[in-house]
Every structure is written in structure tokens, then in C-alpha cells.
Design a protein around this motif. Structure first.
Motif, PDB file in Angstrom:
ATOM      1  N   GLY A 134       0.818  -1.210   0.000  1.00  0.00           N
ATOM      2  CA  GLY A 134       0.000   0.000   0.000  1.00  0.00           C
ATOM      3  C   GLY A 134       0.848   1.254   0.000  1.00  0.00           C
ATOM      4  O   GLY A 134       1.996   1.251  -0.456  1.00  0.00           O
ATOM      5  N   PRO A 135       0.326   2.363   0.525  1.00  0.00           N
ATOM      6  CA  PRO A 135       1.083   3.624   0.521  1.00  0.00           C
ATOM      7  C   PRO A 135       2.213   3.574   1.540  1.00  0.00           C
ATOM      8  O   PRO A 135       2.008   3.190   2.689  1.00  0.00           O
ATOM      9  CB  PRO A 135       0.040   4.673   0.898  1.00  0.00           C
ATOM     10  CG  PRO A 135      -0.992   3.910   1.688  1.00  0.00           C
ATOM     11  CD  PRO A 135      -1.018   2.526   1.114  1.00  0.00           C
ATOM     12  N   THR A 136       3.415   3.945   1.110  1.00  0.00           N
ATOM     13  CA  THR A 136       4.557   4.004   2.020  1.00  0.00           C
ATOM     14  C   THR A 136       5.199   5.385   1.901  1.00  0.00           C
ATOM     15  O   THR A 136       4.974   6.103   0.932  1.00  0.00           O
ATOM     16  CB  THR A 136       5.598   2.920   1.700  1.00  0.00           C
ATOM     17  OG1 THR A 136       6.066   3.098   0.355  1.00  0.00           O
ATOM     18  CG2 THR A 136       5.004   1.522   1.831  1.00  0.00           C
ATOM     19  N   LEU A 137       6.002   5.737   2.897  1.00  0.00           N
ATOM     20  CA  LEU A 137       6.644   7.045   2.887  1.00  0.00           C
ATOM     21  C   LEU A 137       7.725   7.153   1.825  1.00  0.00           C
ATOM     22  O   LEU A 137       8.064   8.255   1.388  1.00  0.00           O
ATOM     23  CB  LEU A 137       7.235   7.345   4.269  1.00  0.00           C
ATOM     24  CG  LEU A 137       6.215   7.587   5.385  1.00  0.00           C
ATOM     25  CD1 LEU A 137       6.923   7.806   6.715  1.00  0.00           C
ATOM     26  CD2 LEU A 137       5.326   8.778   5.055  1.00  0.00           C
ATOM     27  N   ALA A 138       8.274   6.011   1.397  1.00  0.00           N
ATOM     28  CA  ALA A 138       9.299   6.032   0.358  1.00  0.00           C
ATOM     29  C   ALA A 138       9.378   4.652  -0.268  1.00  0.00           C
ATOM     30  O   ALA A 138       9.100   3.644   0.386  1.00  0.00           O
ATOM     31  CB  ALA A 138      10.659   6.432   0.931  1.00  0.00           C
ATOM     32  N   CYS A 139       9.764   4.613  -1.532  1.00  0.00           N
ATOM     33  CA  CYS A 139       9.970   3.357  -2.252  1.00  0.00           C
ATOM     34  C   CYS A 139      11.168   3.564  -3.167  1.00  0.00           C
ATOM     35  O   CYS A 139      11.088   4.317  -4.145  1.00  0.00           O
ATOM     36  CB  CYS A 139       8.729   2.982  -3.053  1.00  0.00           C
ATOM     37  SG  CYS A 139       8.933   1.507  -4.085  1.00  0.00           S
TER      38      CYS A 139
END
Length: 284
Positions: free
Chosen positions: A218-223
């Protein structure tokens, strides 16, 4: 069985790192998912196990690398690449060995890493792949322009950075409800293995901004791999230079798509805390 763990992050993209080199941990996908749960477990974007290097053939020594890093999403599924986790693990190996250059092996290949003078860690994430069957996609097509649209987004570019990525380019990221679009696009029939979905805004040819819906997380702070895919896809479209600062919700990474085809990614890493966990308290 009680095992030690380390909670690390790169720009807020957080990982539970356990060392399986001394002995096999025997962690099932269900147990990994339980440990990764943010409410009932330790909590993380990806669960990382360090494993011994296997010999290429009976009687042969392992090829040149320092560790094998296995990556699991918080749902227990295995991932092929994670740039921020690579940098975190590299920093552990550098502290362990006293060297400024190490190589992390993944299921997608060997990733050389180095410590830069400012203390950040830079990883060579390898070469992006652009074949429709390499991403992979469900059928043959031009990966620079996919016939895919949903809501306010359309016409993404796709590539593999060891895992599948699709990047949509938008005028104003703040006006886009990308969290609603991400889960639908991740599981679109065009992506047989699902995909990481990036939503990118070009601020300047050397300055990009992106939010990423990570496959299985799902949504993460960084990838990290998503930032690499963003630069690569933007350059393919003529929107960016080969070197750029890529801003994510958790901070910025410095990237370069070199002429030899490899993508370099640099940024900070940190250890949040260490601890021990009793595996018997979590689902087998």
C-alpha cells in the motif's frame, strides 16, 4: 523461539531485519504477515531476512557477494527488490565488516553498495528492463505507453527494477486521490504479478516528485525501486535528465541512470530500535 531483530528505515520506508545466517529461521508467510502487522506485531513495510550465500554448484564457493537478502511484503508475499532495504542492509554489513563497499544479493541479482563521504549509502540497483514479458505485462505492447486509464490518470510507462512498476505522470500530485487509485491499478489484469504504481509530477527536468502505491504494502513514505522507475520512465518520455532529485513523502533520494544502463540511488538510512521477539506468540 526468541530471535533478535532490528527496526530500520530509509526515509520512513521501514523494515524489520532479522539475521538468518547463523541458523534457518523457518518463517512461514503467515508468521511474517503476523510479525509485520502494525497493530498486533512489530510492524513494517517489508520484512527482511539475511541468509547465507548458497554455492552455485556442489563443491563451489559462493560467488562474490556479502549476504543474501530476502524481501517479504507485509502480506507475507515475496518481493524481488527493495532499494531502501538494500541500503539499510548495506549499512549493517559496512558496520559489520568495516568496509565502505559491500554487495547485497537478492532474487533479482547482486546490488553493489557504497558509503558516500556525507554518510549516505548509495546502491547500484542494476539495469531496468523494458520488455513487456520482463515487467511483466499480460500481453505484448509498448511499455513506454500502456493503454491504461482510471479516473484522472492514463497512459503510464512501465519497467522492471527487479519488480514491476508502472508510472503515471500527473500535473498536480496534491490534487490527485492516488490512494484510491493505487489498489485498483495494482491488481489490474494488465499486471499478472500485480505492480507497484507510481504517480509522478515533474517539477523540473532534474527534480521529480512521486507517491507510490507499493504492491502488497500500500502507501509508504518512500519506495527506492519506485523512485528509480520514476526517473527511468520520465527520461524515456523526455521529461527528465539522467540525474535527478526524487522527492517522496518521507524525503528525497538522489538518482542517476548511468549511460551503462545501471541506476544509482543514494540516501540516508537509520536504525529506529532493536529488540527480541518470541516467534511462538505469532501464527505459524
Amino acid at each position: 523461539m526468541q530471535i533478535p531483530f532490528r527496526k530500520m528505515h530509509g526515509l520512513g520506508n521501514d523494515f524489520v531485519v532479522v539475521d538468518g545466517r547463523p541458523w534457518p529461521l523457518g518463517l512461514s508467510p503467515a508468521r511474517i504477515a503476523a510479525l509485520a502487522d502494525r497493530h498486533r506485531g512489530i510492524g513494517c513495510d517489508q520484512f527482511i531476512t539475511l541468509e547465507p550465500l548458497a554455492a552455485d554448484a556442489p563443491g563451489e564457493a559462493p560467488a562474490e557477494a556479502d549476504v543474501f537478502m530476502r524481501i517479504h511484503n507485509p502480506d507475507g508475499s515475496e518481493a524481488g527488490a527493495c532499494g531502501n532495504a538494500t541500503r539499510c542492509v548495506a549499512s549493517l554489513l559496512m558496520a559489520e565488516t568495516g568496509r565502505d563497499h559491500v554487495t547485497v544479493r537478492t532474487v533479482s541479482g547482486d546490488l553493489p553498495c557504497e558509503r558516500l563521504p556525507d554518510g549516505t549509502v548509495r546502491a547500484n540497483m542494476g539495469h531496468p528492463r523494458f520488455g513487456w514479458d520482463e515487467v511483466p505485462l499480460a500481453e505484448a505492447m509498448d511499455t513506454a505507453h500502456l493503454p491504461l486509464a482510471l479516473g484522472a490518470v492514463s497512459d503510464p510507462a512501465a519497467c522492471s527494477m527487479g519488480n514491476p512498476h508502472a508510472t503515471f505522470f500527473v500535473e498536480d500530485l496534491d490534487r490527485l486521490d492516488w490512494r484510491a487509485l493505487g489498489p485498483q491499478l495494482e491488481r489490474h489484469p494488465l499486471f499478472p504479478d500485480r505492480a507497484n504504481i507510481g504517480f509522478a509530477q515533474v517539477l523540473a527536468p532534474d527534480h521529480l516528485r512521486v507517491a507510490i502505491w507499493e504492491r502488497g504494502a500500500g502507501p509508504t513514505l518512500a519506495c527506492g525501486s519506485g523512485a528509480c522507475a520514476t526517473l527511468v520512465n520520465a527520461h524515456r518520455r523526455g521529461l527528465a535528465t539522467r540525474r535527478a532529485r526524487v522527492e517522496l513523502p518521507g524525503g528525497a533520494l538522489e538518482l542517476e541512470w548511468r549511460l551503462d544502463g545501471s541506476v544509482l540511488m543514494a540516501g540516508p538510512v537509520a536504525t529506529a530500535f532493536t529488540g527480541q521477539v518470541e516467534l511462538d506468540h505469532f501464527a505459524a
